[in-house]
Write an enzyme that holds these catalytic residues in place. Sequence first.
Site, PDB file in Angstrom:
ATOM      1  N   HIS A 222      34.340  80.574 149.081  1.00  0.00           N
ATOM      2  CA  HIS A 222      35.155  80.618 147.855  1.00  0.00           C
ATOM      3  C   HIS A 222      34.375  81.051 146.625  1.00  0.00           C
ATOM      4  O   HIS A 222      34.919  81.105 145.523  1.00  0.00           O
ATOM      5  CB  HIS A 222      35.754  79.231 147.575  1.00  0.00           C
ATOM      6  CG  HIS A 222      34.738  78.203 147.170  1.00  0.00           C
ATOM      7  ND1 HIS A 222      34.491  77.882 145.864  1.00  0.00           N
ATOM      8  CD2 HIS A 222      33.902  77.456 147.897  1.00  0.00           C
ATOM      9  CE1 HIS A 222      33.541  76.954 145.819  1.00  0.00           C
ATOM     10  NE2 HIS A 222      33.167  76.688 147.034  1.00  0.00           N
TER      11      HIS A 222
ATOM     12  N   ASP B 111      28.746  70.761 138.067  1.00  0.00           N
ATOM     13  CA  ASP B 111      28.513  72.003 137.325  1.00  0.00           C
ATOM     14  C   ASP B 111      29.773  72.806 137.043  1.00  0.00           C
ATOM     15  O   ASP B 111      29.720  74.004 136.819  1.00  0.00           O
ATOM     16  CB  ASP B 111      27.529  72.859 138.129  1.00  0.00           C
ATOM     17  CG  ASP B 111      27.973  73.022 139.584  1.00  0.00           C
ATOM     18  OD1 ASP B 111      29.182  72.833 139.843  1.00  0.00           O
ATOM     19  OD2 ASP B 111      27.129  73.322 140.444  1.00  0.00           O
TER      20      ASP B 111
ATOM     21  N   GLU C 297      28.251  78.244 137.344  1.00  0.00           N
ATOM     22  CA  GLU C 297      27.763  76.874 137.553  1.00  0.00           C
ATOM     23  C   GLU C 297      26.318  76.658 137.112  1.00  0.00           C
ATOM     24  O   GLU C 297      25.967  75.606 136.570  1.00  0.00           O
ATOM     25  CB  GLU C 297      27.937  76.468 139.016  1.00  0.00           C
ATOM     26  CG  GLU C 297      29.392  76.250 139.441  1.00  0.00           C
ATOM     27  CD  GLU C 297      30.134  77.529 139.804  1.00  0.00           C
ATOM     28  OE1 GLU C 297      29.557  78.639 139.688  1.00  0.00           O
ATOM     29  OE2 GLU C 297      31.316  77.427 140.181  1.00  0.00           O
TER      30      GLU C 297
ATOM     31  N   GLU D  72      24.461  64.264 139.682  1.00  0.00           N
ATOM     32  CA  GLU D  72      24.017  65.510 140.328  1.00  0.00           C
ATOM     33  C   GLU D  72      23.281  66.390 139.320  1.00  0.00           C
ATOM     34  O   GLU D  72      23.536  67.587 139.185  1.00  0.00           O
ATOM     35  CB  GLU D  72      25.212  66.266 140.937  1.00  0.00           C
ATOM     36  CG  GLU D  72      24.817  67.276 142.006  1.00  0.00           C
ATOM     37  CD  GLU D  72      26.034  67.955 142.634  1.00  0.00           C
ATOM     38  OE1 GLU D  72      26.562  67.402 143.607  1.00  0.00           O
ATOM     39  OE2 GLU D  72      26.456  69.012 142.140  1.00  0.00           O
TER      40      GLU D  72
ATOM     41  N   ARG E 238      32.849  82.807 143.618  1.00  0.00           N
ATOM     42  CA  ARG E 238      33.314  83.929 142.800  1.00  0.00           C
ATOM     43  C   ARG E 238      32.314  85.091 142.816  1.00  0.00           C
ATOM     44  O   ARG E 238      32.693  86.246 142.820  1.00  0.00           O
ATOM     45  CB  ARG E 238      33.500  83.327 141.411  1.00  0.00           C
ATOM     46  CG  ARG E 238      33.552  84.141 140.229  1.00  0.00           C
ATOM     47  CD  ARG E 238      33.470  83.291 138.952  1.00  0.00           C
ATOM     48  NE  ARG E 238      34.380  82.161 138.880  1.00  0.00           N
ATOM     49  CZ  ARG E 238      35.477  82.129 138.136  1.00  0.00           C
ATOM     50  NH1 ARG E 238      35.811  83.171 137.425  1.00  0.00           N
ATOM     51  NH2 ARG E 238      36.238  81.068 138.102  1.00  0.00           N
TER      52      ARG E 238
ATOM     53  N   HIS F 292      40.528  78.700 151.265  1.00  0.00           N
ATOM     54  CA  HIS F 292      40.565  78.254 149.866  1.00  0.00           C
ATOM     55  C   HIS F 292      41.762  78.898 149.168  1.00  0.00           C
ATOM     56  O   HIS F 292      42.043  80.082 149.387  1.00  0.00           O
ATOM     57  CB  HIS F 292      39.256  78.675 149.183  1.00  0.00           C
ATOM     58  CG  HIS F 292      38.994  77.973 147.890  1.00  0.00           C
ATOM     59  ND1 HIS F 292      39.569  78.359 146.709  1.00  0.00           N
ATOM     60  CD2 HIS F 292      38.224  76.902 147.605  1.00  0.00           C
ATOM     61  CE1 HIS F 292      39.162  77.557 145.732  1.00  0.00           C
ATOM     62  NE2 HIS F 292      38.335  76.657 146.251  1.00  0.00           N
TER      63      HIS F 292
HETATM   64  N1  UDP Z   1      36.073  70.188 151.839  1.00  0.00           N
HETATM   65  C1  UDP Z   1      37.235  69.515 152.203  1.00  0.00           C
HETATM   66  N2  UDP Z   1      38.266  70.218 152.777  1.00  0.00           N
HETATM   67  C2  UDP Z   1      38.190  71.555 153.015  1.00  0.00           C
HETATM   68  C3  UDP Z   1      36.998  72.234 152.627  1.00  0.00           C
HETATM   69  C4  UDP Z   1      35.973  71.529 152.035  1.00  0.00           C
HETATM   70  O1  UDP Z   1      37.336  68.289 152.036  1.00  0.00           O
HETATM   71  O2  UDP Z   1      39.158  72.133 153.534  1.00  0.00           O
HETATM   72  C5  UDP Z   1      34.986  69.414 151.185  1.00  0.00           C
HETATM   73  C6  UDP Z   1      33.587  69.612 151.722  1.00  0.00           C
HETATM   74  O3  UDP Z   1      33.293  68.685 152.743  1.00  0.00           O
HETATM   75  C7  UDP Z   1      32.717  69.382 150.503  1.00  0.00           C
HETATM   76  C8  UDP Z   1      33.596  69.839 149.366  1.00  0.00           C
HETATM   77  O4  UDP Z   1      34.926  69.886 149.852  1.00  0.00           O
HETATM   78  O5  UDP Z   1      32.410  68.013 150.306  1.00  0.00           O
HETATM   79  C9  UDP Z   1      33.140  71.174 148.917  1.00  0.00           C
HETATM   80  O6  UDP Z   1      34.043  71.737 148.063  1.00  0.00           O
HETATM   81  P1  UDP Z   1      33.923  73.259 147.606  1.00  0.00           P
HETATM   82  O7  UDP Z   1      33.305  74.037 148.711  1.00  0.00           O
HETATM   83  O8  UDP Z   1      35.280  73.619 147.111  1.00  0.00           O
HETATM   84  O9  UDP Z   1      32.992  73.196 146.340  1.00  0.00           O
HETATM   85  P2  UDP Z   1      31.421  73.253 146.146  1.00  0.00           P
HETATM   86  O10 UDP Z   1      30.812  72.158 146.952  1.00  0.00           O
HETATM   87  O11 UDP Z   1      30.963  74.619 146.558  1.00  0.00           O
HETATM   88  O12 UDP Z   1      31.241  73.017 144.694  1.00  0.00           O
END
Ligand code: UDP
Length: 388
Positions: free
Chosen positions: A217, A104, A140, A126, A219, A250
């Site tokens: 993280h 997304d 998203e 997804e 927004r 982040h």
């Molecule tokens: N993740 C990682 N290292 C970190 C923090 C998160 O590898 O320091 C992984 C986490 O396991 C997950 C993904 O990053 O699979 C999530 O990314 P993020 O939270 O940035 O994005 P979202 O999932 O909210 O789109």
Amino acid sequence: MTKVFSASGDRIMIIAGTRPELIKVAPVACQLGRYDEVRVTIVSTAQQADLLPAFLGLLDTEVDYHLGVMSAGQSLNALLSKTIAALDLVIAEVQPNLIVVQGDTTSALAGALAGRMRAIPVAHIEAGLRTGDPANPFPEETNRRLISHVASLHCAPTRRNRAELVREGIAPQDIIVTGNPVVSSLQNAIQKSQSSPDLDVLLENLKGLKPVVLTTHRRESFGTTLDRNLRTLRAFIMERPDTALVVPVHPNPMVKETVQRILSDSERVSLIEPLDYPSFVRLLQAAWLIVSDSGGVQEEVASLGKPLLVLRSVTERPEAIDAGVAKLAGEGPGQLEELLGDCDALNKWIASIKPIANPFGDAQSSARIAQAFVDFLTGQVQQTRAVQ
Ligand code: UDP
């Protein structure tokens, strides 16, 4: 692997630009590599330029195109239009038969639109996640709704996601319930069981303490909500000397500034750099409690058997909550305080969580998605022949 189909068209372009996209497309790209007739082109928009390098290693192959679409302070519209324009040039050069986007992000929306406008079918990994609220998560929720109405093939992680798509008028025959490839990636990371030397030192120092792992993280929580969440967690760690907080921070400047302002110099609080995926999984495995607004983390905790407080007012991934491993902690102001404040209930819930079958998919999710792409292309070839 044997030849699956002989088509002139077997070029699949995968577009990814952020950490979660790379984590999720990597096992799919790897599975596609098993089909002799498929040529995969990987395009990184580098939407998260500072986070991405640590995740490129998850791919078995090189990224074919790196686009530099980010610049400081640009609006979402500027990012979207710049990404579409940059992708259009690559699409014109590669002439793919299928464009694959995941999730997304603005990169995913740009990829879907760029493909559609070149009359190239788009596959969406997804697909079908919904909160029903365009403001949560922003942008998203809007991105994934738009992608659904541009894509030709929808890989839905769960039956619930499939039902959402059908409700929105997507043809049922274009939807395949595949599971989410993050579960394949997670299994790979668990098997590898690697972590960085810095993390090993940190975990050693935390011995005897109950680690609370925080990632944040989003927004839509910037400002009052983020401030309040961080202050609540700081107070919790101060009140409970048996706990410690670990925060892979982040790199978003807004997050960095707020986290530094509220949490630096607090006792038993470690602010660390974002971790590569196997190291982060290792940290989650060591956690006593996880607090996060991440989408991916909600998909991971069931396999790890770890309790998660979700820092959101609403989630598009209710499967983790239904499975009992996650609780929404942001439905109203003060809810995080309430959940952390009731020590008996919290301890009891945490003690009850064990690894369970992941409601978002299994280790085969990425193989199912790769097969769906191949079947889709084979179907396209057959259709073309029937018309001829
Ligand atoms: N993740 C990682 N290292 C970190 C923090 C998160 O590898 O320091 C992984 C986490 O396991 C997950 C993904 O990053 O699979 C999530 O990314 P993020 O939270 O940035 O994005 P979202 O999932 O909210 O789109």
